[in-house]
Design a protein around this motif. Structure first.
Motif, PDB file in Angstrom:
ATOM      1  N   PHE A 125       0.753  -1.128  -0.114  1.00 37.88           N
ATOM      2  CA  PHE A 125       0.006   0.143  -0.105  1.00 37.88           C
ATOM      3  C   PHE A 125       0.776   1.529   0.080  1.00 37.88           C
ATOM      4  O   PHE A 125       0.620   2.289   0.755  1.00 37.88           O
ATOM      5  N   ASN A 126       1.804   1.345  -0.985  1.00 35.31           N
ATOM      6  CA  ASN A 126       2.769   2.579  -1.105  1.00 35.31           C
ATOM      7  C   ASN A 126       3.576   2.758   0.340  1.00 35.31           C
ATOM      8  O   ASN A 126       3.758   4.052   0.547  1.00 35.31           O
ATOM      9  N   ASN A 127       3.962   1.762   0.989  1.00 33.29           N
ATOM     10  CA  ASN A 127       5.101   1.719   2.024  1.00 33.29           C
ATOM     11  C   ASN A 127       4.381   2.858   3.017  1.00 33.29           C
ATOM     12  O   ASN A 127       4.996   3.469   3.588  1.00 33.29           O
ATOM     13  N   VAL A 128       3.316   2.202   3.642  1.00 34.14           N
ATOM     14  CA  VAL A 128       2.731   3.120   4.746  1.00 34.14           C
ATOM     15  C   VAL A 128       3.795   2.664   6.141  1.00 34.14           C
ATOM     16  O   VAL A 128       3.980   1.754   6.242  1.00 34.14           O
ATOM     17  N   ARG A 129       3.941   3.923   6.699  1.00 33.62           N
ATOM     18  CA  ARG A 129       4.576   4.123   7.889  1.00 33.62           C
ATOM     19  C   ARG A 129       4.030   4.668   9.095  1.00 33.62           C
ATOM     20  O   ARG A 129       4.699   4.785  10.149  1.00 33.62           O
ATOM     21  N   VAL A 130       3.091   5.423   8.716  1.00 34.13           N
ATOM     22  CA  VAL A 130       2.265   6.195   9.677  1.00 34.13           C
ATOM     23  C   VAL A 130       0.731   5.653   9.946  1.00 34.13           C
ATOM     24  O   VAL A 130       0.119   5.326   8.960  1.00 34.13           O
ATOM     25  N   THR A 131       0.639   5.727  11.371  1.00 36.13           N
ATOM     26  CA  THR A 131      -0.562   5.431  11.688  1.00 36.13           C
ATOM     27  C   THR A 131      -1.482   6.720  12.370  1.00 36.13           C
ATOM     28  O   THR A 131      -0.978   7.530  12.942  1.00 36.13           O
ATOM     29  N   PRO A 132      -2.815   6.640  12.138  1.00 31.94           N
ATOM     30  CA  PRO A 132      -3.452   5.814  11.125  1.00 31.94           C
ATOM     31  C   PRO A 132      -3.466   6.248   9.942  1.00 31.94           C
ATOM     32  O   PRO A 132      -3.356   7.714   9.334  1.00 31.94           O
ATOM     33  N   THR A 133      -3.388   5.229   8.843  1.00 26.14           N
ATOM     34  CA  THR A 133      -3.602   5.636   7.408  1.00 26.14           C
ATOM     35  C   THR A 133      -4.742   4.792   6.841  1.00 26.14           C
ATOM     36  O   THR A 133      -5.044   3.748   7.146  1.00 26.14           O
ATOM     37  N   HIS A 134      -5.550   5.757   6.185  1.00 24.75           N
ATOM     38  CA  HIS A 134      -6.808   4.957   5.472  1.00 24.75           C
ATOM     39  C   HIS A 134      -6.795   5.048   3.892  1.00 24.75           C
ATOM     40  O   HIS A 134      -6.491   5.984   3.247  1.00 24.75           O
TER      41      HIS A 134
END
Length: 165
Positions: A125-134
């Motif tokens: 999902f495009n290198n998600v590193r931050v939460t929350p990400t929707h």
């Protein structure tokens, strides 16, 4: 002075074009072809959600904003799951399964929860590193919304209504 203005305008125009292209590419990215295992050990595929809108949430049990938005997400699930919305939450690799199970029980989270032990889903999902990400996907599998940071039921309801739900 004029000798600097024309090149500067050209650089700015190229930068704006690059940002626009990046945003279009991000929006057109489809749902990744990945499988995942939920907390109960059942294997799922994002292909299973084709033909239905899908909300994917990257989160962590130690993320205050993630915990704070749970009532909003539960309300969205309660209202829109009967209308066809799928909801999958993915905990990042640094989380622990026992924390996820405890949080699911304590907060009575009704939708699918997966633990991204290896980070392959975050990468997909495009290198998600931050939460929350929707990520909100249309029934066709196209990205309708990508939002870093908390969401509200009102915000999601607007998007879902515009999608016909």
């Amino acid at each position: 002075m004029t000798q600097f203005i024309k090149p500067a305008i050209g650089v700015i125009a190229l930068a704006i074009l690059a940002v626009l292209i990046f945003n279009v590419v991000q929006t057109k990215q489809g749902l990744p072809d990945q499988t995942f295992t939920d907390l109960d050990g059942k294997t799922h595929s994002f292909e299973d959600f084709k033909g239905k809108p899908l909300l994917v949430i990257f989160w962590a049990t130690d993320c205050p904003a993630c915990v704070q938005e749970l009532p909003e997400l539960k309300a969205v699930y309660k209202e829109y799951a009967p209308k066809g919305l799928g909801v999958v939450s993915i905990a990042l690799a640094h989380d622990k399964p026992e924390h996820l199970l405890a949080m699911r029980l304590e907060k009575q989270i009704p939708y699918l929860i997966s633990w991204d032990k290896t980070g392959k889903l975050a990468d997909a999902f495009n290198n998600v590193r931050v939460t929350p990400t929707h990520f909100l996907y249309s029934a066709d599998g196209d990205v309708v919304m990508r939002k870093i940071g908390s969401v509200s039921k009102e915000m999601l309801s607007e998007k879902l209504s515009s999608m016909g739900l």
